[in-house]
Structures are given as C-alpha cells and as structure tokens.
Scaffold this active site. Structure first.
Site, PDB file in Angstrom:
ATOM      1  N   PRO A   1       3.203   4.678  -0.988  1.00 34.75           N
ATOM      2  CA  PRO A   1       2.774   5.292  -0.114  1.00 34.75           C
ATOM      3  C   PRO A   1       1.515   5.555   0.192  1.00 34.75           C
ATOM      4  O   PRO A   1       0.899   6.365   0.972  1.00 34.75           O
ATOM      5  CB  PRO A   1       3.637   6.657  -0.803  1.00 34.75           C
ATOM      6  CG  PRO A   1       3.603   6.179  -1.851  1.00 34.75           C
ATOM      7  CD  PRO A   1       3.470   5.003  -2.750  1.00 34.75           C
ATOM      8  N   GLY A   2       0.933   5.462  -0.662  1.00 32.97           N
ATOM      9  CA  GLY A   2      -0.701   4.932  -0.381  1.00 32.97           C
ATOM     10  C   GLY A   2      -1.727   6.230  -1.318  1.00 32.97           C
ATOM     11  O   GLY A   2      -2.736   6.261  -0.586  1.00 32.97           O
TER      12      GLY A   2
ATOM     13  N   LYS B   1      -3.428   4.950  -4.153  1.00 33.40           N
ATOM     14  CA  LYS B   1      -4.951   3.724  -4.363  1.00 33.40           C
ATOM     15  C   LYS B   1      -5.536   3.272  -2.858  1.00 33.40           C
ATOM     16  O   LYS B   1      -6.843   3.129  -2.701  1.00 33.40           O
ATOM     17  CB  LYS B   1      -4.036   2.861  -4.526  1.00 33.40           C
ATOM     18  CG  LYS B   1      -3.274   2.862  -6.254  1.00 33.40           C
ATOM     19  CD  LYS B   1      -3.482   1.500  -6.511  1.00 33.40           C
ATOM     20  CE  LYS B   1      -2.328   2.165  -7.767  1.00 33.40           C
ATOM     21  NZ  LYS B   1      -0.924   1.783  -7.887  1.00 33.40           N
TER      22      LYS B   1
ATOM     23  N   ALA C   1       0.865  -1.263  -0.173  1.00 32.14           N
ATOM     24  CA  ALA C   1       0.233  -0.066  -0.243  1.00 32.14           C
ATOM     25  C   ALA C   1       0.816   1.410   0.229  1.00 32.14           C
ATOM     26  O   ALA C   1       0.277   2.037  -0.394  1.00 32.14           O
ATOM     27  CB  ALA C   1      -0.635  -0.255   1.132  1.00 32.14           C
TER      28      ALA C   1
ATOM     29  N   CYS D   1       2.610  -1.346 -12.886  1.00 31.87           N
ATOM     30  CA  CYS D   1       3.097  -0.170 -12.885  1.00 31.87           C
ATOM     31  C   CYS D   1       4.299  -0.223 -14.242  1.00 31.87           C
ATOM     32  O   CYS D   1       5.719   0.543 -14.730  1.00 31.87           O
ATOM     33  CB  CYS D   1       3.469   0.936 -12.155  1.00 31.87           C
ATOM     34  SG  CYS D   1       4.931   0.465 -11.411  1.00 31.87           S
TER      35      CYS D   1
HETATM   36  N1  SAM Z   1       0.128   0.699  -3.687  1.00 27.54           N
HETATM   37  C1  SAM Z   1       0.726   2.108  -3.806  1.00 27.54           C
HETATM   38  C2  SAM Z   1       0.275   3.555  -3.998  1.00 27.54           C
HETATM   39  O1  SAM Z   1      -0.461   2.869  -4.677  1.00 27.54           O
HETATM   40  O2  SAM Z   1       1.103   4.252  -3.084  1.00 27.54           O
HETATM   41  C3  SAM Z   1       1.933   1.732  -3.949  1.00 27.54           C
HETATM   42  C4  SAM Z   1       2.817  -0.054  -4.080  1.00 27.54           C
HETATM   43  S1  SAM Z   1       4.736   0.010  -5.045  1.00 27.54           S
HETATM   44  C5  SAM Z   1       3.667  -0.452  -6.216  1.00 27.54           C
HETATM   45  C6  SAM Z   1       4.532  -2.105  -4.510  1.00 27.54           C
HETATM   46  C7  SAM Z   1       4.907  -1.903  -2.844  1.00 27.54           C
HETATM   47  O3  SAM Z   1       4.821  -3.494  -2.577  1.00 27.54           O
HETATM   48  C8  SAM Z   1       6.640  -0.862  -2.375  1.00 27.54           C
HETATM   49  O4  SAM Z   1       5.474  -0.358  -1.534  1.00 27.54           O
HETATM   50  C9  SAM Z   1       6.934  -2.218  -1.530  1.00 27.54           C
HETATM   51  O5  SAM Z   1       7.989  -1.415  -0.508  1.00 27.54           O
HETATM   52  C10 SAM Z   1       6.474  -2.824  -1.444  1.00 27.54           C
HETATM   53  N2  SAM Z   1       6.731  -4.288  -1.244  1.00 27.54           N
HETATM   54  C11 SAM Z   1       8.430  -4.712  -1.676  1.00 27.54           C
HETATM   55  N3  SAM Z   1       8.313  -5.842  -1.677  1.00 27.54           N
HETATM   56  C12 SAM Z   1       7.010  -6.349  -1.193  1.00 27.54           C
HETATM   57  C13 SAM Z   1       7.329  -7.606  -0.652  1.00 27.54           C
HETATM   58  N4  SAM Z   1       7.384  -8.637  -0.806  1.00 27.54           N
HETATM   59  N5  SAM Z   1       5.399  -8.177  -0.301  1.00 27.54           N
HETATM   60  C14 SAM Z   1       4.641  -7.221  -0.245  1.00 27.54           C
HETATM   61  N6  SAM Z   1       5.373  -5.666  -0.664  1.00 27.54           N
HETATM   62  C15 SAM Z   1       6.400  -5.436  -0.672  1.00 27.54           C
END
Ligand code: SAM
Length: 445
Positions: free
Chosen positions: A114-115, A117, A112, A233
């Site tokens: 930085p948030g 979504k 989630a 993305c």
């Molecule tokens: N949904 C967020 C938003 O809209 O602001 C963006 C999420 S970003 C694409 C993916 C996130 O997954 C990152 O914050 C990252 O730290 C986290 N992440 C990294 N490794 C992960 C793992 N093994 N399992 C789950 N989340 C992970």
C-alpha cells in the site's frame, strides 16, 4: 493467543536454537505499533504536539516511531488525514534505510502497495528526482496512489504493470530498485490472522519461486553501479538467503554488499540483515546488491505532447497559488497533471498517475483536485483557512460539512491543520463549500 502452525514452530526452533524461547515468547505479547513521519509535509515537533499520545524513536529509520499500545485508531486523526504521518510496521522501514535513496536519483519501488516504503522513499528524495511506484495488482495500485496523494508526493509515477514488462521497458533507467517482495508473511503473524491461516511449506516454496522471478526482472531496470535491495517480511531461509543466493548464482554481475546498518542482526549471509520480534520489530529481511555490469539506458525522456489547451489550467493555478507552477502542466484526456521534472516515456506501462493531479476539465472550467492542495505548502497558496488539530470546525470539515468562514473570503481556499495542508473548499458569502473527497471523510457524529 495465536495458534502458530507446528511446522513453522519446528523450522524456527531449528533456525534460532538458543534464541528460540525469546522468539516464541513474543507471540504472547501484542504486536508493535508504529508510524512513519512524513517530513515532506510536517516537522517532528508539529507531529508530536498534534498527536494525542507520545511517540518514541524506533531504530530502523530516523523517520520511524513506536506508538503506545493504547493509541487507538490513528486513521481518523487530523494529522493522518493531512499526510503528516503514515501507519507502518516499524521493521519494514529498514528496507528503505538500506536502499538509502538520495535527492535527485531515480528510484523504482517494484512491489509498492500500500505504499509505506514508497512514502518513505519520497520523503528522502525531498521532491527531487523520480520515484516510480509499481503495484501489479490494480486494486492495490489505487490504494497506493491514494496514500501517495495524501502524503503530498509530487515526483512519483504510479503504475500497475507486470514487473518484467516494466523493467524491460525501463532497462538501465534507475539508480536504485527496491523489491519488497510478496512473501509468506511470517513476520506478520502477530498482526494478521490470515497470514497464519495461509502459511504452509508449499506456500513458502511457491513464494520463493515468484520472488526469484521478480528479482530477475528487477535486475534489468538498474544502471551500472546501481543498487538492488531485496526485502521480505518473512523468516524462512528459502525466501530470504535462499532467493538471494540463487539470484547471485545466476547473475554474476551482481555483488552482495553490506547493508551498512546496525539494527537487527546479521543474516546467514552476513552482509544481509534480519529483524525478529525480539529486535524491536515484527520481522524483516533485507539484502543489498550492486550491479557491476554496464546496462546502457535507451529510454527516452518524456516529451511534452500537448501545450495547447493549457490556459484554463494555468489560470486556475494562478487563482490558487501565489506563484507560477515550477513544473510542466500536461493535459491528459480531461485531466491536467503537474509532471515530475525527471520522467521517462510512459507509453504501455500501466501508468495510473504521473506527478500531481492539478484538476479536471468540466464543461468550460477546470476544477481543482484534492491532490493539488495535498502537495502544496500553506505558504504557497493565496488563501488558507487554518485550524488547530483539536478544532471542532476542523473535525466538521473532515466529516464533509460546510463551514462558516470570514465573509471576505472568495473562491478556492486551502484548509490546513497545524500548518499542514489537508484539503480545500470554495468560499462565498461567509460559507465554505466542502471539497474533502467523500471516500476520505470521517464518519458523521
Ligand atoms: N512495499 C509495500 C509497502 O511498503 O507498503 C508492501 C509490498 S507487499 C510486501 C508485496 C506486494 O507485491 C503486494 O502489494 C502484492 O500485491 C505485490 N505482488 C503480488 N504478486 C506480485 C508479483 N508477481 N510481482 C510483483 N508484485 C507482486
């Protein structure tokens, strides 16, 4: 000028064929800039009249808007401090549009931070039901919490838990789960030089392995007939259609369902969607799947543990608000929380916050929290000092300065900008002591 890896260019040429020239041309132009309106705190009219530039609707959600390139920094604007809007890559809004959360539902946002979504989900829940926002990287979970607080979200749990531990513990609890997976970030190349530097075919492969593992965990958290939305993305088929195809092959009880939207274009799996820069956003992939098998939920609802020691927090609340709290107050250590109405048992799940921080016990009193005011509407408070977005006094408040106020004002007062809460202070003798958190203040002039 962005130096795109040659191998990436070759892959995109093979994938896009006659569309490739349009795609590659986009890398000579600046990236799109966008924001999401937060209707929990602000109307579109108020937002438009309080911003120093025009905004234009984007196709990916009724809440997303293009900013003009010349908009400058937005993080220091009063309505940003107030949580009236959040910065968002516009095509990223597509995932929540496909998720389609409904007020009263239980929603899990598994990756989630930085948030953006999570904030979008919270505004669609309208304060009803539960948003569980999880971020495995602890430092990023703090940023997530800060963003949800700024946006006045009152019905969220923020945790930092491994996806598999969380989804196993909360098996069958959620109506909808979003996996916005960590990815190779090809759709970020116009915005983020580091994503370009880190790209390699090996990184794409490693991401796809991790994505499949996260989806596998997520599948456990969904109830029968619930919806799992997967988004990235990035453009690589390995991380998108490839991951979804592998997931479906090993989870026959999940069905790919139509995304039900018209923006972007069909993916190679036609029910899924792809967005490229020539579609008006930086780049996203979204797929939706339905769980068709039973998944009985054994998760107990949270039971209030501690109804003692509440009187000082209740008194503080009544000093600030016109009416009694609609939500349960729970003491946790020296903190007081206003808990969401819908809440499962929270033990051992890396929970950082449940609901809204009301205040903190200090010696013989309880001090109110910034988050309490951010989640309130001015009409709920006994005392509000109201400013317009262009007021010099508001600018001084956001820099942390003490303000002059009506001599009759005493005690805690909310501070509002254009009718949107943006913090609080404590009034006495014609002065308001500034309680705007130090880490959030604008720089001194
Ligand atoms: N949904 C967020 C938003 O809209 O602001 C963006 C999420 S970003 C694409 C993916 C996130 O997954 C990152 O914050 C990252 O730290 C986290 N992440 C990294 N490794 C992960 C793992 N093994 N399992 C789950 N989340 C992970």
């Amino acid at each position: 000028m962005i130096l795109l890896p040659l191998e990436f260019q070759n892959r995109m040429r093979d994938m896009l064929r006659e569309e490739y020239p349009n795609f590659i041309e986009a890398y000579e132009k600046p990236h799109f800039r966008g924001i999401g309106l937060n209707p929990l705190k602000c109307s579109l009219e108020t937002l438009k009249s309080g911003l120093p530039f025009p905004i234009n609707p984007a196709p990916f959600s009724p809440l997303s808007f293009y900013l003009p390139q010349e908009a400058g920094k937005i993080g220091t604007l009063p309505l940003h401090h107030a949580g009236a809007f959040y910065s968002q890559e516009l095509s990223a809004a597509s995932a929540v549009t496909v998720l389609n959360p409904q007020p009263g539902e239980r929603i899990l946002d598994l990756c989630a931070a930085p948030g953006g979504k999570s904030t979008q989900i919270a505004s669609l829940l309208k304060g009803q039901g539960l948003l569980w926002s999880n971020e495995v990287v602890r430092s990023r979970a703090n940023i997530l919490l800060s963003n949800l607080e700024r946006c006045g979200v009152s019905n969220a749990v923020v945790s930092s838990c491994h996806p598999d531990n969380l989804c196993t513990a909360l098996a069958g609890y959620f109506d909808r789960v979003l996996v916005d997976a960590p990815c190779s970030g090809e759709g970020m190349f116009r915005r983020d030089e580091q994503a370009v530097q880190e790209w390699s075919p090996e990184h794409v492969e490693a991401c796809s392995v991790r994505q499949l593992a996260i989806l596998d965990s997520a599948s456990k958290a969904i109830k029968e007939n619930g919806v799992l939305v997967y988004s990235t993305c990035t453009f690589s088929p390995e991380e998108n259609e490839g991951v979804v195809t592998k997931f479906l092959a090993s989870h026959e009880d999940f069905q790919l369902i139509d995304c039900g939207v018209t923006f972007g274009r069909p993916a190679t799996l036609p029910k899924a969607r792809r967005i490229y820069p020539m579609d008006g956003g930086e780049g996203h992939f979204v797929a939706a799947m339905r769980r068709c098998s039973p998944n009985p939920c054994m998760v107990p609802e949270y039971e209030q543990r501690n109804t003692e020691k509440l009187s000082s927090a209740q008194e503080l609340y009544m000093e600030i608000f016109k009416e009694k709290p609609a939500r349960r107050i729970e003491p946790v250590g020296n903190l007081y929380l206003l808990l969401p109405d819908v809440l499962p048992e929270l033990k051992n799940l890396g929970v950082i916050r449940a609901g809204v921080l009301l205040g903190e016990a200090k010696k013989n009193r309880v001090e109110p929290a910034h988050a309490l005011f951010m989640a309130a509407a001015p009409s709920q408070l006994n005392t509000v000092v109201a400013f317009s977005h262009d007021s010099p006094q508001l600018a001084a408040f956001l820099r942390g300065e003490e303000l002059s106020v009506e001599p009759s004002l005493r005690g805690y007062a909310g501070v509002a900008v254009d009718g949107v809460m943006t913090g609080f202070g404590k009034c006495s003798g014609g002065r308001m002591k500034n309680h705007y958190p130090k880490g959030l203040r604008n720089n001194p002039v």
